[in-house]
Scaffold this motif. Structure first.
Motif, PDB file in Angstrom:
ATOM      1  N   ALA A 294       0.828  -1.209   0.000  1.00  0.00           N
ATOM      2  CA  ALA A 294       0.000   0.000   0.000  1.00  0.00           C
ATOM      3  C   ALA A 294       0.863   1.259   0.000  1.00  0.00           C
ATOM      4  CB  ALA A 294      -0.931  -0.015   1.207  1.00  0.00           C
ATOM      5  N   LEU A 295       1.901   1.273   0.827  1.00  0.00           N
ATOM      6  CA  LEU A 295       2.779   2.446   0.897  1.00  0.00           C
ATOM      7  C   LEU A 295       3.545   2.652  -0.407  1.00  0.00           C
ATOM      8  CD1 LEU A 295       4.042   1.815   4.514  1.00  0.00           C
ATOM      9  CD2 LEU A 295       2.824   3.885   3.770  1.00  0.00           C
ATOM     10  N   THR A 296       3.951   1.541  -1.042  1.00  0.00           N
ATOM     11  CA  THR A 296       4.666   1.633  -2.317  1.00  0.00           C
ATOM     12  C   THR A 296       3.800   2.275  -3.391  1.00  0.00           C
ATOM     13  OG1 THR A 296       6.066  -0.278  -1.825  1.00  0.00           O
ATOM     14  CG2 THR A 296       5.748   0.261  -4.150  1.00  0.00           C
ATOM     15  N   VAL A 297       2.554   1.784  -3.532  1.00  0.00           N
ATOM     16  CA  VAL A 297       1.676   2.317  -4.566  1.00  0.00           C
ATOM     17  C   VAL A 297       1.318   3.771  -4.272  1.00  0.00           C
ATOM     18  CG1 VAL A 297      -0.586   2.074  -5.669  1.00  0.00           C
ATOM     19  CG2 VAL A 297       0.790   0.041  -5.169  1.00  0.00           C
ATOM     20  N   ALA A 298       1.057   4.092  -2.989  1.00  0.00           N
ATOM     21  CA  ALA A 298       0.730   5.475  -2.640  1.00  0.00           C
ATOM     22  C   ALA A 298       1.896   6.412  -2.960  1.00  0.00           C
ATOM     23  CB  ALA A 298       0.365   5.558  -1.160  1.00  0.00           C
ATOM     24  N   HIS A 299       3.119   5.980  -2.646  1.00  0.00           N
ATOM     25  CA  HIS A 299       4.309   6.784  -2.953  1.00  0.00           C
ATOM     26  C   HIS A 299       4.442   6.982  -4.464  1.00  0.00           C
ATOM     27  CE1 HIS A 299       8.739   7.707  -1.849  1.00  0.00           C
ATOM     28  NE2 HIS A 299       8.586   7.994  -3.139  1.00  0.00           N
ATOM     29  N   TRP A 300       4.305   5.898  -5.209  1.00  0.00           N
ATOM     30  CA  TRP A 300       4.398   5.963  -6.672  1.00  0.00           C
ATOM     31  C   TRP A 300       3.365   6.935  -7.245  1.00  0.00           C
ATOM     32  CZ3 TRP A 300       7.250   4.363 -10.781  1.00  0.00           C
ATOM     33  CH2 TRP A 300       6.623   4.356 -12.029  1.00  0.00           C
ATOM     34  N   ASN A 301       2.129   6.840  -6.780  1.00  0.00           N
ATOM     35  CA  ASN A 301       1.075   7.707  -7.306  1.00  0.00           C
ATOM     36  C   ASN A 301       1.310   9.177  -6.958  1.00  0.00           C
ATOM     37  OD1 ASN A 301      -0.173   5.573  -8.512  1.00  0.00           O
ATOM     38  ND2 ASN A 301      -1.903   5.459  -7.096  1.00  0.00           N
ATOM     39  N   ARG A 302       1.827   9.443  -5.748  1.00  0.00           N
ATOM     40  CA  ARG A 302       2.154  10.827  -5.399  1.00  0.00           C
ATOM     41  C   ARG A 302       3.211  11.387  -6.329  1.00  0.00           C
ATOM     42  NH1 ARG A 302       2.135   8.879  -0.102  1.00  0.00           N
ATOM     43  NH2 ARG A 302       4.428   8.907  -0.055  1.00  0.00           N
ATOM     44  N   GLU A 303       4.235  10.588  -6.600  1.00  0.00           N
ATOM     45  CA  GLU A 303       5.306  11.035  -7.492  1.00  0.00           C
ATOM     46  C   GLU A 303       4.784  11.367  -8.894  1.00  0.00           C
ATOM     47  OE1 GLU A 303       9.369   8.832  -5.917  1.00  0.00           O
ATOM     48  OE2 GLU A 303       8.198   7.906  -7.519  1.00  0.00           O
ATOM     49  N   HIS A 304       3.700  10.700  -9.282  1.00  0.00           N
ATOM     50  CA  HIS A 304       3.172  10.896 -10.629  1.00  0.00           C
ATOM     51  C   HIS A 304       1.931  11.787 -10.643  1.00  0.00           C
ATOM     52  CE1 HIS A 304       5.909   7.548 -11.232  1.00  0.00           C
ATOM     53  NE2 HIS A 304       5.878   7.823 -12.527  1.00  0.00           N
TER      54      HIS A 304
END
Length: 482
Positions: free
Chosen positions: A285-295
């Protein structure tokens, strides 16, 4: 013993009979309706052994293992368009050669791994499984993957040992040659018919037949008492469209990309109310949330699909697609690494409630949709239409944690026992990303698989590094209870 367990043989003991037919279960039928040539629904299993295998002995052992699990020996039975069910036809022997051998060579591991993703074994030939043996693949201590440069991870994100994101393979030096005395087994499974744990059971039988050593499954680990408080009123609504994995640098070629990595199994304090599976879920969950914030994606609830498998692992394990799918939902505010202890406890509450719930494999809607009241061709058209319409409500990604591999996968004195086992699940859009984990010999083996229409190799390497970073964070801040 039933005729399903022992289908009709070839008539040598009497007149030949019509092969036994078994209706498609719900999971198989839905998967059959939605097949796409561009993104084959394959499951890949990769097993690294330290020593060599004899070709003839392995072929004989694997073929006999198929006979001992006859539900694997099946093909789709032909039928007219107005039939009301798809049916599996059980066969006494394989219709085609199942085992193939690849000699050592440059990038042999990369090529074999790519073949697992590019084409599914056809349903028209029994069994819908193929075993490729890559010989001289080097020692498995590095999981067939050498240390390589990272993929642009975030601040303070370590780079781990993994397959080269550009090649998908390595041999401890990062060049993917795979030269050495070891062996790597690649099992490719058509997911319409079978899942990974079922085929791992067949491989365990083959290992026992080949090496003559006991491959009885180990007892499952003892879990700590359930200390999680019941109820979770803050769970986000399942009716709101969840976040999608933000698009990265997609490729022009269709299909799936894959990267594998080997990590330490995350530590957790003794008596913790959460499990390693909960740590993996939180890290995803943290990985996907981080990725989406970056994009630049607007925060939305995350919904992560999690397969649950309650089957026994003994020789009598039911073979087929035996997992049921549940979805773990998080609101944007909950996915906060600075409150890791709270996130882990909340995750444990939700995963345990979902595992305990009594529901069909794909939910009540799928069971109704596959009821044989109209021709199966009509149901196929309806299912495909509903799948397209439900795209915005499809879960964000999938986390499949196989857990500790219960079998020794011991192929005898010369070949040895498995030192690394990787799985990967299909990553078709609109979900587009799957994380599959398993642990062997005290190490965690992680596969990230993605749709090339969504992400590229560099994106996969970055997601791998983010996952490693956040998985490590679960043991550091989780222990403090924050």
């Amino acid at each position: 013993m039933t005729t399903v367990d022992h289908p009709a043989r070839d008539g040598t003991g009497g007149p030949a009979r019509r092969p036994v037919r078994v209706p498609f279960p719900v999971v198989d039928e839905v998967a059959r309706h939605c097949l796409q040539e561009a993104e084959p629904e394959t499951v890949h299993i990769e097993i690294h052994l330290p020593g060599p295998l004899d070709r003839d002995r392995l072929t004989a052992a694997f073929t006999e293992a198929l006979r001992r699990h006859p539900r694997v020996l099946m093909r789709e039975a032909p039928g007219r368009w107005y039939r009301r069910r798809y049916e599996w036809e059980l066969t006494p022997e394989p219709d085609t050669a199942v085992v193939s051998f690849t000699p050592p060579g440059r990038d042999s591991l990369r090529a074999a791994r790519a073949r697992c993703l590019e084409a599914a074994p056809p349903l028209s030939a029994s069994p819908p499984v193929r075993l490729e043996v890559v010989e001289g693949a080097g020692p498995a201590a590095n999981g067939g993957a050498g240390p390589v440069a990272g993929g642009g991870a975030g601040p303070d994100t370590p780079t781990g040992t993994s397959a080269d994101p550009a090649t998908g393979a390595g041999n401890g030096n990062g060049n993917g040659n795979g030269n050495g005395n070891g062996t790597v087994l690649f099992l490719t499974i058509n997911h319409t018919a079978l899942d990974g744990p079922a085929c791992l059971r067949v491989l365990a039988t083959a290992a026992e037949l080949y090496g003559g050593r006991d491959n009885t499954p180990a007892a499952p680990p003892v879990r700590s008492p359930d200390a999680v408080e019941p109820g979770d009123a803050g769970t986000p609504s399942v009716w709101a469209p969840p976040a999608r994995v933000a698009s990265g640098a997609p490729e022009s070629t269709p299909g799936n990309g894959l990267i594998v990595t080997e990590l330490a199994v995350p530590r957790r304090p003794q008596g913790s109310p959460y499990t390693v599976n909960d740590q993996l879920m939180a890290a995803t969950a943290l990985t996907v949330a981080h990725w989406n914030r970056e994009h630049g994606q607007r925060p939305r609830p995350l919904r992560i699909t999690m397969p649950v498998d309650d089957r026994p692992r003994g020789a009598d394990m039911p073979i087929g697609n035996g997992t049921r799918l549940v979805e773990v939902t998080f609101s944007p505010a909950e996915v906060d690494a600075s409150r890791m202890g709270e996130l882990l406890r909340r995750t444990a509450t939700r995963t345990r409630a979902l595992k305990a719930a009594d529901r069909p494999q794909l939910g009540h809607g799928a069971a109704l949709l596959t009821a044989p009241v109209v021709p199966v061709a009509w149901r196929a058209a309806v299912t495909r239409g509903l799948r397209r319409a439900a795209g915005p409500w499809t879960s964000t990604c999938l986390l499949s944690n196989i857990g500790r591999i219960p079998y020794a996968l011991d192929f005898g004195e010369e070949a040895g026992r498995a030192r690394a086992v990787w799985f990967s699940a299909p990553a078709r859009t609109p979900r587009g990303l799957t994380v599959t984990t398993a642990s062997t010999a005290g190490r965690l083996h992680v596969s990230l698989r993605w749709s090339r229409s969504l992400l590229g190799h560099g994106d996969g390497a970055h997601l791998r590094d983010l996952f490693e970073h956040y998985l490590h964070a679960t043991e550091e801040t989780g222990a403090s209870g924050r």
